[in-house]
Design an enzyme around this catalytic site. Structure first.
Site, short mmCIF file in Angstrom:
data_model
loop_
_atom_site.label_atom_id
_atom_site.label_comp_id
_atom_site.label_asym_id
_atom_site.label_seq_id
_atom_site.Cartn_x
_atom_site.Cartn_y
_atom_site.Cartn_z
N HIS A 37 -10.13 -18.12 16.44
CA HIS A 37 -9.14 -17.97 17.50
C HIS A 37 -9.29 -16.63 18.19
O HIS A 37 -9.28 -15.59 17.53
CB HIS A 37 -7.72 -18.09 16.95
N CYS A 42 -4.22 -10.80 14.01
CA CYS A 42 -3.02 -10.15 14.54
C CYS A 42 -2.25 -11.07 15.47
O CYS A 42 -1.06 -11.32 15.29
CB CYS A 42 -3.39 -8.87 15.28
N GLY A 115 -20.81 -15.13 14.00
CA GLY A 115 -21.87 -14.19 14.33
C GLY A 115 -22.29 -13.36 13.13
O GLY A 115 -21.46 -12.95 12.32
N GLY A 183 4.43 -3.36 0.79
CA GLY A 183 3.96 -2.74 2.01
C GLY A 183 4.58 -3.45 3.21
O GLY A 183 5.51 -4.25 3.07
N ALA A 184 4.07 -3.17 4.40
CA ALA A 184 4.66 -3.73 5.62
C ALA A 184 4.70 -5.25 5.60
O ALA A 184 5.72 -5.86 5.92
CB ALA A 184 3.89 -3.23 6.84
N ILE A 187 7.28 -6.60 2.87
CA ILE A 187 8.67 -6.32 3.20
C ILE A 187 9.13 -7.10 4.43
O ILE A 187 10.29 -7.53 4.50
CB ILE A 187 8.88 -4.80 3.39
N ALA A 320 -3.39 -3.08 14.31
CA ALA A 320 -4.03 -3.63 15.51
C ALA A 320 -4.28 -2.55 16.54
O ALA A 320 -5.34 -2.51 17.18
CB ALA A 320 -3.15 -4.73 16.10
N HIS A 445 21.40 9.97 27.97
CA HIS A 445 22.59 9.60 27.21
C HIS A 445 23.27 8.41 27.90
O HIS A 445 23.36 8.38 29.12
CB HIS A 445 23.56 10.79 27.15
#
Length: 466
Positions: A37, A42, A115, A183-184, A187, A320, A445
């Site tokens: 794909h 990612c 490839g 890890g990311a 979690i 990424a 602000h």
């Protein structure tokens, strides 16, 4: 007969397709080989579709707390798992199509297949095991990415023991879940499934969750996750997984040395990734592989002349945006442009759990370990008007400066929308901004970004609202 190009890229993920497009912009005749794909893991199975899932979880969370904002929802809120997954896949499909369009627009020739290096300046393309094309180019960029790491005795089966791919497309939502690794990736899935009602246990072999983050941020995150109902087990190891009639029983060795059995419907393995170094023709080349990753220099050159490597194939950080930037550096150097090597400490990292976590640069501990005397500033979300108005007053911003020079060494955040805020500090680090310049910058602000300013001020005893 071999087809001739100036440059060929093997792999169409966020590193590969960006490298191909940038090379085309620099007037190179470019080929890209992709076996599955466009957009890579990612776009199709990682960053993008997981954010779509997490957005659905966020909406569900807000609906559950509608009363806090003055709305009344009568009746039970039903979760349609199939519809949640369908939306996620639609988002991924739309963006994959967008990458195809961009490559066509930039006149990049795309080859559908696998490839692999086939000699000096040669890439051989196969499809279903059969040779379909041979491409010749002076420059070859390897961008084959990475895959989920597996451990002996903890192999995924695609049914009850999942990798990120299966976790992204559940047929139904499990009532209980064990996530191995905090890890990311781990979690984010833990946060998604917990928000939608699953009983979630997270096992981490190191002594804290999100172990690459600053220790204070990790501690804040663990407290928030525990408050949400997650069971967190740090300093623990999953020794084995036994499939049962209705799920999986995990044997977990805890930090005290004792073992505990945990039975859940599903297990998600999130114990890191390894580079796709196999079957890409590295044999009989000078390309060096270290711990399943290709070794490169600051300009993404391997030990083999004319062969380059970028992205997850080359090791951490597995991000990424790091891969994309490496792709640009690589082809611009090939084109003879004056470019700087990638500075890893300027790469922001983001975790899209609830609360969000983001950081750039050195943690406080890492800065001290490198010999810096530091000034540290902190500011809580509770002191920010916008955070209170949003109904998200839990979080903090932390900044680390070199005491002698005023250099911004690192910034660390947890709370609402910090994955958007962190780029402000990313720009500051790239521009080598000092504390004085950040203090004199006017922040609008009411915004969450005001906390960034206050954290800088706090590092020098000048915070106004804290």
């Amino acid at each position: 007969m071999a087809k001739e190009f100036d440059l060929v890229v093997v792999g169409g993920g966020p590193g590969g397709y960006v490298a191909a497009i940038r090379a085309a912009q620099l007037k190179m005749n470019v080929a890209l080989v992709e076996r599955e794909h466009l957009g890579g893991i990612c776009l199709n199975w990682g960053c993008i579709p997981t954010k779509a899932l997490l957005r659905s979880a966020e909406v569900y969370h807000l609906m559950q707390h509608a009363g806090d904002f003055g709305f009344r929802i009568d009746g039970k809120i039903e979760i349609d798992a199939a519809a949640v997954v369908k939306r996620s896949r639609k988002v991924a499909g739309q963006l994959s199509g967008g990458v195809k369009h961009l490559l066509k627009k930039n006149k990049v020739t795309v080859f559908d297949g696998h490839g692999a290096l086939g000699g000096k300046g040669v890439v051989k393309v196969t499809k279903d095991g059969k040779a379909v094309d041979e491409i010749r180019a002076k420059h070859i960029v390897l961008a084959t990415g990475a895959r989920a790491r597996t451990l002996p005795g903890l192999e995924p089966d695609g049914d009850r023991i999942w990798t990120y791919k299966e976790a992204m497309v559940p047929e139904s939502l499990p009532k209980s879940l064990l996530v191995v690794g905090s890890g990311a990736i781990g979690i984010e899935f833990a946060s998604f499934y917990r928000t939608l009602g699953a009983e979630v246990t997270v096992v981490e072999v190191l002594d804290r969750v999100l172990p690459v983050e600053d220790e204070e941020i990790s501690a804040f995150a663990e407290k928030a996750f525990t408050k949400q109902g997650m069971k967190i087990m740090t300093g623990a190891t999953v020794e084995k997984l036994d499939k049962t009639k209705d799920g999986v029983t995990a044997t977990v060795k805890k930090k005290d040395g004792k073992s505990e059995k945990i039975t859940v419907e599903r297990v998600i393995l999130a114990v890191g990734i390894v580079g796709n170094v196999e079957n890409i023709g590295l044999e009989n080349t000078k390309v060096e592989v270290d711990r399943a990753h290709v070794k490169i220099d600051g300009y993404c050159r391997t030990g083999e002349p004319g062969v380059y490597a970028i992205g997850d194939l080359c090791g951490p950080p597995w991000l990424a945006h790091k891969a994309s930037h490496e792709g640009v550096i690589c082809v611009e150097k090939i084109a003879g442009m004056d470019v700087h090597p990638l500075e890893v400490t300027n790469i922001p990292g983001c975790t899209y759990c609830q609360p969000q976590v983001a950081s750039v640069g050195l943690t406080e501990a890492a800065a001290k370990a490198k010999g810096h005397e530091v000034n540290v500033g902190r500011f809580p979300f509770m002191g920010n008007g916008k955070a209170i108005a949003l109904g998200d007053p839990e979080g903090m911003v932390k900044t680390v400066f070199d005491r002698k020079t005023g250099e911004l060494l690192g910034a660390h955040m947890i709370g609402a929308e910090v994955t958007e805020l962190i780029q402000g500090y990313g720009i500051a680090k790239t521009l080598e901004t000092t504390e004085v310049e950040l203090m004199h910058t006017v922040f609008p602000h009411p915004t969450l970004s005001e906390m960034m300013h206050e954290s800088v001020l706090d590092a020098y005893g000048r915070a106004i609202h804290f």
